[in-house]
Design a protein around this motif. Sequence first.
Motif, mmCIF file in Angstrom:
data_model
loop_
_atom_site.group_PDB
_atom_site.id
_atom_site.type_symbol
_atom_site.label_atom_id
_atom_site.label_comp_id
_atom_site.label_asym_id
_atom_site.label_seq_id
_atom_site.Cartn_x
_atom_site.Cartn_y
_atom_site.Cartn_z
ATOM 1 N N SER A 132 22.084 -15.479 21.068
ATOM 2 C CA SER A 132 21.184 -15.015 20.018
ATOM 3 C C SER A 132 21.417 -13.552 19.655
ATOM 4 O O SER A 132 20.972 -13.109 18.600
ATOM 5 N N VAL A 133 22.115 -12.798 20.522
ATOM 6 C CA VAL A 133 22.437 -11.409 20.206
ATOM 7 C C VAL A 133 23.783 -11.335 19.496
ATOM 8 O O VAL A 133 24.623 -12.233 19.624
ATOM 9 N N ARG A 134 23.971 -10.264 18.742
ATOM 10 C CA ARG A 134 25.288 -9.922 18.220
ATOM 11 C C ARG A 134 25.802 -8.744 19.025
ATOM 12 O O ARG A 134 25.013 -7.932 19.512
ATOM 13 N N MET A 135 27.113 -8.632 19.180
ATOM 14 C CA MET A 135 27.637 -7.581 20.044
ATOM 15 C C MET A 135 28.952 -7.010 19.538
ATOM 16 O O MET A 135 29.670 -7.603 18.744
ATOM 17 N N THR A 136 29.225 -5.815 20.048
ATOM 18 C CA THR A 136 30.516 -5.178 19.923
ATOM 19 C C THR A 136 30.625 -4.215 21.098
ATOM 20 O O THR A 136 29.747 -4.191 21.960
ATOM 21 N N SER A 137 31.690 -3.421 21.155
ATOM 22 C CA SER A 137 31.872 -2.516 22.285
ATOM 23 C C SER A 137 32.642 -1.272 21.860
ATOM 24 O O SER A 137 33.281 -1.243 20.806
ATOM 25 N N ALA A 138 32.574 -0.260 22.725
ATOM 26 C CA ALA A 138 33.410 0.930 22.619
ATOM 27 C C ALA A 138 33.992 1.202 23.994
ATOM 28 O O ALA A 138 33.407 0.836 25.010
ATOM 29 N N ILE B 96 27.555 -2.912 23.187
ATOM 30 C CA ILE B 96 26.495 -2.680 22.204
ATOM 31 C C ILE B 96 25.958 -4.035 21.764
ATOM 32 O O ILE B 96 26.683 -4.821 21.150
ATOM 33 N N ASN B 97 24.705 -4.307 22.081
ATOM 34 C CA ASN B 97 24.055 -5.558 21.683
ATOM 35 C C ASN B 97 23.006 -5.277 20.622
ATOM 36 O O ASN B 97 22.209 -4.333 20.760
ATOM 37 N N TYR B 98 22.975 -6.100 19.599
ATOM 38 C CA TYR B 98 21.914 -6.023 18.600
ATOM 39 C C TYR B 98 21.017 -7.243 18.738
ATOM 40 O O TYR B 98 21.483 -8.388 18.669
ATOM 41 N N TYR B 99 19.713 -6.985 18.939
ATOM 42 C CA TYR B 99 18.709 -8.036 19.056
ATOM 43 C C TYR B 99 17.903 -8.077 17.761
ATOM 44 O O TYR B 99 17.179 -7.126 17.455
#
Length: 200
Positions: free
Chosen positions: A49-55, A105-108
């Motif tokens: 259910s979350v969207r994510m990316t990373s650094a 990085i997660n976006y809820y």
Amino acid sequence: MTILRLRGFEIHKGLLDPAGQRAVLDDVRAVVKSAPFFRPVTPGGQKMSVRMTSAGKYGWMTDSKGYRYAEAHPDGQVWPAIPDRIMAIWDQLTGLERKPECCLINYYAVDAKMGMHQDRDEADFRWPVVSVSLGDEALFRIGGQKRGGKTDSVWLQSGDVVVMGGEARLNHHGVDRIRAGSSKLLPKGGRINLTMRVVD
């Protein structure tokens, strides 16, 4: 600033003031512009259910191949560097010379959640995980190292930072729900969570 201790987790309430939150959010937006959010799928085929990316050197991934760290975004590009302002939070709270190699990085969105889990895809559990909350409040639940049993919960607000280390490093934790409209930081609402991890 108040520090709460819950099942070995250190919760630094309000570590980032509103200006600091906006500055970190600007850094996150720069990362997302380079490495866009994507919706991961668990090895069992369930869309998270979350969207994510990373650094950082690595990004955390899940797909049919399993849970793991990868050196490239699903689109094939390398991950952008962890912004200095975000790295400074790690330095401030851990005092460690060892630096994180991943900032997940997660976006809820308001209906997103995260089931109880352990962060255990890293090579060495002696290093802490540092978690930064931005945007709407999240009901954060903490258990023990074994699945099941009694848990405790706390509302994490925008600007709160959690350090998960020591004997509590492998405690189960998750996000039960988001309190929609509790913050004005993100124009469209929701919550952004950053977790810095030492991978190698």
